[in-house]
Design an enzyme around this catalytic site. Structure first.
Site, short mmCIF file in Angstrom:
data_model
loop_
_atom_site.label_atom_id
_atom_site.label_comp_id
_atom_site.label_asym_id
_atom_site.label_seq_id
_atom_site.Cartn_x
_atom_site.Cartn_y
_atom_site.Cartn_z
CE LYS A 50 -36.04 86.97 24.76
NZ LYS A 50 -35.67 88.07 25.66
CE1 TYR A 281 -23.53 60.88 42.00
CE2 TYR A 281 -25.25 61.88 40.66
CZ TYR A 281 -24.05 61.18 40.75
OH TYR A 281 -23.40 60.79 39.62
#
Length: 395
Positions: A50, A281
């Site tokens: 999956k 940042y």
């Protein structure tokens, strides 16, 4: 073994930002892990592929797992199961999916294709039976009981009612209950009281299923951690996930697992930045001295966890080096000190060597688990399957 002749066609190696990153997966390592886990489990294996094969690529992962000895493949969605089952070389492979709405389009076609379905409610059960009648063939289902995960699965007070309904549908020829299953919440925490409670609950669930007259072919409970740590959970089949890809959730139990994927990039540019300058940042870091700062063209959009900012390390120019400041959407910076690192030098984010960071390291830095790190790899990083993870540029 036939696996030696395995081939995967890949797209050209464009990568991200002009070909500056790639994720290389080694099918031999995946095959090795399948065999190593099979030797521990000694029962058939449903390989969980999956989430695009835990970020490795669902189709090549599924093909390798089956070729290496897995009995079946497990996914979540009907779309995933359909994609696998439509491949000529996997047409005869057992594939199970378990996330679907009772009124979901395509359910009739999925049942008609022979895809097995995990069923967790009366509504799903009735919908599958109706889809089977439309498809003109019995649906093959795995009835799931909630044994303490408090997630998917039939609640205990409804076990008998749903099992009896399944038995009626089976008697009518609409479906066959081929499996009875559940999932463990705390298998990676050895000694957690929930483990004993869930095993006892699963036994009660199996007794309830049997009391309805059903005789499932397979009973399955064990995920990777339970498979490795607790023989009582293995029953007739196991469902390893993260362990297939080389990461042991219970490292106190030794199994020879090999990381399957490496994530590599290159240095885009290098700047000599003076002492006191803020980096990235928020200027969460100010340089304590003049420093060569390398720019790497991968960021959180590519699966580099922003939560690992200021903690993570990468392997660059012969050693591990610290990531400086906040990881950005498309890039991050690395502290190279006074070393003369050059643009184009290889950077290993996740590697297979002892000197390299791996998904366990990144999960520790980001406060998560390796499953999250691997499945988070972004679509801009191509997955390239090969015969071996050879060093890139001396890295």
């Amino acid at each position: 073994m036939a696996i030696d002749n395995f081939r995967v066609l890949t797209e050209p190696e464009f990568g991200t930002m002009s070909g500056l990153a790639k994720a290389s997966a080694d099918w031999r390592r995946l095959a090795h892990n399948v065999e190593a886990l099979a030797a521990v489990a000694r029962v058939p294996m449903m390989a969980m592929v999956k989430a695009d094969g835990y970020g490795h690529g669902m189709v090549p992962t599924g093909r390798v797992a089956i070729e290496a000895g897995a009995a079946s493949l497990g996914v979540v969605t009907l779309r995933e199961a359909w994609q696998l089952k439509r491949l000529p070389d996997l047409a005869d492979t057992t594939v199970m999916a378990f996330f679907f709405a009772p009124d979901q389009p395509g359910l009739t076609e999925v049942v008609g294709a022979g895809i097995e379905l995990g069923v967790s409610s009366l509504a799903q059960l009735d919908a599958v039976a109706a889809a089977a009648d439309r498809a003109g063939r019995p649906a093959r289902i795995h009835l799931k009981g909630d044994t303490g995960m408090s997630r998917g699965g039939v609640a205990e007070h409804e076990w008998a009612f749903v099992a009896e309904a399944a038995a009626k549908h089976q008697a009518a020829g609409s479906l066959v209950v081929v499996g009875a299953w559940s999932h463990m919440a705390c298998a990676d925490e050895i000694g957690h009281p929930a483990n004993a409670e869930q095993k006892a609950a699963f036994e009660r669930f199996l007794e309830t299923v049997a009391a309805s007259g059903l005789e499932p072919e397979v009973r399955h409970l064990a995920n990777s951690a339970a498979l490795i740590a607790d023989p009582q959970t293995r029953y007739d089949m196991v469902r390893p996930g993260i362990a297939l890809y080389g990461y042991n959730p219970v490292p106190q139990f030794a199994v020879d697992l090999q990381p399957v994927i490496e994530v590599r990039s290159v240095v885009m540019s290098v700047k000599r930045i003076p002492e006191g300058t803020g980096i990235s940042y928020g200027h969460t870091v100010h340089l304590e001295r003049d420093t060569n700062v390398a720019l790497v063209p991968l960021g959180y959009a590519d699966g580099v966890p922003r939560a690992a900012s200021g903690k993570a390390e990468v392997y660059l120019a012969g050693r591990r080096r610290r990531v400086l400041g906040r990881i950005c959407m498309d890039q991050f910076m690395v502290d190279c000190g006074d070393d003369a690192v050059k643009p184009g030098e290889p950077v290993v984010l996740i590697g297979a060597g002892a000197q390299h960071p791996d998904a366990d390291d990144w999960s520790a830095w980001a406060g998560t688990i390796p499953n999250d790190v691997l499945t988070g790899l972004g679509s801009r990083v191509p997955r390239l399957w090969n015969r071996g993870l050879a060093p890139l540029g001396g890295a």
